[in-house]
Design a protein around this motif. Structure first.
Motif, PDB file in Angstrom:
ATOM      1  N   PRO A  84      49.319  35.424  43.034  1.00  0.00           N
ATOM      2  CA  PRO A  84      48.054  35.939  43.575  1.00  0.00           C
ATOM      3  C   PRO A  84      48.172  37.313  44.220  1.00  0.00           C
ATOM      4  CG  PRO A  84      48.940  34.237  45.002  1.00  0.00           C
ATOM      5  CD  PRO A  84      49.790  34.246  43.777  1.00  0.00           C
ATOM      6  N   TYR A  85      49.413  37.779  44.465  1.00  0.00           N
ATOM      7  CA  TYR A  85      49.606  39.114  45.035  1.00  0.00           C
ATOM      8  C   TYR A  85      49.750  40.184  43.952  1.00  0.00           C
ATOM      9  CZ  TYR A  85      50.305  36.994  49.629  1.00  0.00           C
ATOM     10  OH  TYR A  85      50.123  36.313  50.813  1.00  0.00           O
ATOM     11  N   LYS A  86      49.928  39.758  42.704  1.00  0.00           N
ATOM     12  CA  LYS A  86      50.058  40.697  41.582  1.00  0.00           C
ATOM     13  C   LYS A  86      49.049  40.311  40.517  1.00  0.00           C
ATOM     14  CE  LYS A  86      54.969  41.474  42.510  1.00  0.00           C
ATOM     15  NZ  LYS A  86      56.368  41.382  41.976  1.00  0.00           N
ATOM     16  N   LEU A  87      47.818  40.694  40.755  1.00  0.00           N
ATOM     17  CA  LEU A  87      46.703  40.279  39.913  1.00  0.00           C
ATOM     18  C   LEU A  87      46.611  41.113  38.634  1.00  0.00           C
ATOM     19  CD1 LEU A  87      44.151  40.020  42.855  1.00  0.00           C
ATOM     20  CD2 LEU A  87      45.225  38.084  41.678  1.00  0.00           C
ATOM     21  N   GLN A  88      46.247  40.441  37.553  1.00  0.00           N
ATOM     22  CA  GLN A  88      46.006  41.139  36.289  1.00  0.00           C
ATOM     23  C   GLN A  88      44.587  41.702  36.233  1.00  0.00           C
ATOM     24  OE1 GLN A  88      48.606  41.590  34.044  1.00  0.00           O
ATOM     25  NE2 GLN A  88      49.685  40.667  35.787  1.00  0.00           N
TER      26      GLN A  88
ATOM     27  N   PHE B 233      36.018  41.049  46.127  1.00  0.00           N
ATOM     28  CA  PHE B 233      34.748  41.682  45.803  1.00  0.00           C
ATOM     29  C   PHE B 233      33.650  40.634  45.695  1.00  0.00           C
ATOM     30  CE2 PHE B 233      38.125  44.297  44.155  1.00  0.00           C
ATOM     31  CZ  PHE B 233      37.727  45.604  44.419  1.00  0.00           C
ATOM     32  N   ILE B 234      32.455  41.005  46.138  1.00  0.00           N
ATOM     33  CA  ILE B 234      31.259  40.180  45.935  1.00  0.00           C
ATOM     34  C   ILE B 234      30.653  40.597  44.600  1.00  0.00           C
ATOM     35  CG2 ILE B 234      28.994  39.545  46.818  1.00  0.00           C
ATOM     36  CD1 ILE B 234      29.984  40.498  49.595  1.00  0.00           C
ATOM     37  N   VAL B 235      30.503  39.642  43.695  1.00  0.00           N
ATOM     38  CA  VAL B 235      29.960  39.940  42.373  1.00  0.00           C
ATOM     39  C   VAL B 235      28.829  38.966  42.072  1.00  0.00           C
ATOM     40  CG1 VAL B 235      30.445  40.098  39.898  1.00  0.00           C
ATOM     41  CG2 VAL B 235      32.179  40.826  41.557  1.00  0.00           C
ATOM     42  N   GLU B 236      27.658  39.487  41.826  1.00  0.00           N
ATOM     43  CA  GLU B 236      26.510  38.643  41.472  1.00  0.00           C
ATOM     44  C   GLU B 236      26.554  38.286  39.997  1.00  0.00           C
ATOM     45  OE1 GLU B 236      22.747  40.215  42.761  1.00  0.00           O
ATOM     46  OE2 GLU B 236      23.579  41.020  44.614  1.00  0.00           O
ATOM     47  N   SER B 237      26.117  37.076  39.663  1.00  0.00           N
ATOM     48  CA  SER B 237      26.050  36.670  38.260  1.00  0.00           C
ATOM     49  C   SER B 237      24.955  37.460  37.553  1.00  0.00           C
ATOM     50  CB  SER B 237      25.769  35.175  38.153  1.00  0.00           C
ATOM     51  OG  SER B 237      24.491  34.880  38.706  1.00  0.00           O
ATOM     52  N   GLY B 238      25.057  37.558  36.246  1.00  0.00           N
ATOM     53  CA  GLY B 238      24.049  38.269  35.478  1.00  0.00           C
ATOM     54  C   GLY B 238      24.346  39.737  35.282  1.00  0.00           C
TER      55      GLY B 238
ATOM     56  N   ILE C  76      33.032  35.355  44.628  1.00  0.00           N
ATOM     57  CA  ILE C  76      34.001  36.179  45.337  1.00  0.00           C
ATOM     58  C   ILE C  76      35.193  36.294  44.395  1.00  0.00           C
ATOM     59  CG2 ILE C  76      35.502  36.426  47.337  1.00  0.00           C
ATOM     60  CD1 ILE C  76      32.596  36.633  48.081  1.00  0.00           C
ATOM     61  N   ILE C  77      35.470  37.513  43.916  1.00  0.00           N
ATOM     62  CA  ILE C  77      36.491  37.729  42.892  1.00  0.00           C
ATOM     63  C   ILE C  77      37.630  38.566  43.462  1.00  0.00           C
ATOM     64  CG2 ILE C  77      36.961  38.794  40.645  1.00  0.00           C
ATOM     65  CD1 ILE C  77      34.115  38.138  39.818  1.00  0.00           C
ATOM     66  N   SER C  78      38.850  38.122  43.216  1.00  0.00           N
ATOM     67  CA  SER C  78      40.026  38.896  43.631  1.00  0.00           C
ATOM     68  C   SER C  78      40.449  39.811  42.497  1.00  0.00           C
ATOM     69  CB  SER C  78      41.170  37.962  44.024  1.00  0.00           C
ATOM     70  OG  SER C  78      41.548  37.145  42.937  1.00  0.00           O
ATOM     71  N   ALA C  79      40.819  41.044  42.842  1.00  0.00           N
ATOM     72  CA  ALA C  79      41.248  42.019  41.833  1.00  0.00           C
ATOM     73  C   ALA C  79      42.184  43.026  42.479  1.00  0.00           C
ATOM     74  CB  ALA C  79      40.045  42.727  41.219  1.00  0.00           C
ATOM     75  N   GLN C  80      43.022  43.646  41.661  1.00  0.00           N
ATOM     76  CA  GLN C  80      43.965  44.642  42.145  1.00  0.00           C
ATOM     77  C   GLN C  80      43.267  45.988  42.279  1.00  0.00           C
ATOM     78  OE1 GLN C  80      46.663  42.926  42.586  1.00  0.00           O
ATOM     79  NE2 GLN C  80      48.267  44.357  43.177  1.00  0.00           N
ATOM     80  N   LEU C  81      43.278  46.543  43.478  1.00  0.00           N
ATOM     81  CA  LEU C  81      42.633  47.830  43.744  1.00  0.00           C
ATOM     82  C   LEU C  81      43.659  48.763  44.381  1.00  0.00           C
ATOM     83  CD1 LEU C  81      40.065  49.644  43.972  1.00  0.00           C
ATOM     84  CD2 LEU C  81      39.676  48.591  46.219  1.00  0.00           C
ATOM     85  N   ASP C  82      43.957  49.855  43.699  1.00  0.00           N
ATOM     86  CA  ASP C  82      44.933  50.829  44.212  1.00  0.00           C
ATOM     87  C   ASP C  82      46.258  50.167  44.570  1.00  0.00           C
ATOM     88  OD1 ASP C  82      42.992  52.834  43.966  1.00  0.00           O
ATOM     89  OD2 ASP C  82      42.254  52.486  46.011  1.00  0.00           O
TER      90      ASP C  82
END
Length: 439
Positions: A216-220, A261-266, A249-255
């Motif tokens: 979870p610390y090295k996200l694709q 991140f908050i991501v709305e469906s649609g 609520i989505i986890s992603a690698q940033l910098d």
């Protein structure tokens, strides 16, 4: 809270407590008034706690009154106190009854249908679990961090069924994350939807990825800044209630660092595909695909403590696992005493008795480590070590207890005649999933 509201809340709590104690005694049976008393308890708990969970809306900001938060609990000292408050005991009594009378009977059908029924979902929302997630200043009723109470709730729900407990708690988990890490603007935008009485929001955490030895610390899944948006690309697996959720609520690698991140469906580029799993079938798992998905920069949870987020997710899974492991133990203990072979109960065989005794020891060890970690977290103290130990122990022992439960039932354990095979499949998810739910 105003003085009058406080007085009313205490009066209501005292009244419910007295009714609960009365209903649990044999006086109610002798006087033949158990049904009316249970009706009063149900209505009291229904009106005493307000909740949420449902989908498809435009998220409208509420009037800002400053960032809402829950304060660390002031009830616990440096010692690990196992004494429950009256409110916690009342909550446990209510949830235990719900798990026994609603979740357990519905679990097999939910597993077969690969989804939670609307009826169970409605009854679950009436429990008032969102009461503990949304702060009082935003329409909820939480004034302090209630990690221990939420942990107890998950344990009791898990005793009914692991998969249904996870499905019921998915939206509460998102509300917890927004309350803990959201900015004032983010909270005003999204949290009111979770306590919408007409159509409460359904939401989910999307953290797992379909990669070997997932870290979870090295996200694709990646995010990059572009104009006034972040552009997300990647895949998330085993997302609970994904098809019904309108917010993630989505986890992603940033910098080079993991972020939330908050991501709305649609949104354009956000699609789903079915992902039926070995377990968690009632939670209707699916895979989330992100292809150049744009979410506004203001939807980055800038205040998120990612390690703490992972630890609280681990403890949530541990709490459900403790409840389900206890259910396995309770079930096989009765079975071993009733099942006879060679003219006596199989529990008289040392190999069976020792296996059940080992299961009891392991369940208590799982429970104590989880309770200890949550107690520290609620008090605002460092808890990473304890959470890590709880996750390691629960990941290992949950699978072992599930396996031993099937083994003790022999050939019956391999069939769907008994719920143990379902619990075995669900308990294996503790070692595999990462932050499907969170405290």
């Amino acid at each position: 809270m105003h003085t009058q509201d406080t007085f009313m809340g205490k009066a209501q709590g005292l009244g419910l407590y007295m009714l609960t104690q009365f209903a649990s005694s044999d006086i109610a049976d002798r006087l033949k008034i158990r049904k009316p008393i249970e009706g009063l308890l149900y209505q009291g708990s229904k009106t005493g706690f307000q909740i949420a969970t449902q989908a498809a809306r435009i998220f409208t900001p509420a009037k800002s009154s400053g960032k809402a938060t829950r304060l660390p609990s002031q009830k616990r000292n440096n010692l690990f106190d196992l004494t429950l408050t009256d409110e916690q005991q009342m909550t446990r009594d209510s949830l235990s009854r719900f798990a026994k009378e609603v979740i357990r009977p519905a679990a097999h059908a939910a597993d077969e249908a690969h989804g939670i029924s609307a009826e169970v979902q409605t009854q679950a929302s009436e429990l008032g679990l969102m009461y503990y997630a949304v702060p009082e200043s935003l329409g909820g009723a939480a004034t302090e961090d209630s990690l221990v109470t939420q942990m107890l709730a998950l344990e009791d729900l898990g005793h009914g069924d692991f998969s249904l407990a996870a499905a019921i708690y998915a939206p509460v988990s998102v509300a917890n994350v927004l309350t803990r890490y959201g900015t004032d603007a983010q909270q005003q935008q999204y949290l009111p939807a979770f306590i919408d009485e007409t159509k409460p929001a359904i939401a989910a955490l999307a953290c797992n990825e379909p990669s070997v030895v997932f870290d979870p610390y090295k996200l694709q899944t990646t995010a990059r800044a572009e104009g006034d948006s972040y552009v997300l690309n990647g895949e998330k697996s085993l997302v609970l209630l994904a098809a019904d959720s309108e917010l993630f609520i989505i986890s992603a690698q940033l910098d080079g660092q993991p972020a939330l991140f908050i991501v709305e469906s649609g949104l354009t580029g956000l699609t789903l595909s079915e992902e039926p799993a070995m377990g968690l079938k009632a939670a209707k798992t699916a895979r989330l695909h992100l292809k150049n998905v744009r979410t506004p920069k203001v939807n980055l949870l800038t205040e998120a403590n990612y390690r703490e987020f992972l630890d609280l997710g681990a403890l949530a899974s541990c709490a459900v696992a403790v409840g389900t492991a206890q259910a396995v133990l309770d079930y096989v203990a009765v079975y071993a005493n009733e099942r006879e072979a060679f003219g006596e109960p199989i529990s008289h065989r040392q190999s069976v008795a020792f296996m059940i005794a080992d299961m009891a020891i392991e369940v208590d060890a799982m429970r104590l480590l989880t309770w200890s970690a949550c107690s520290l977290a609620e008090a605002g103290k460092p808890f990473h070590r304890e959470a890590h130990l709880a996750r390691i122990l629960c990941s290992e022992k949950a699978m072992k207890i599930g396996t031993d439960g099937v083994q003790l039932l022999g050939g019956h354990g391999f069939t769907k005649e008994h719920p143990v095979e379902r619990w075995y499949r669900d308990l294996r998810s503790v070692a595999i999933t990462q932050n499907a739910i969170s405290l």
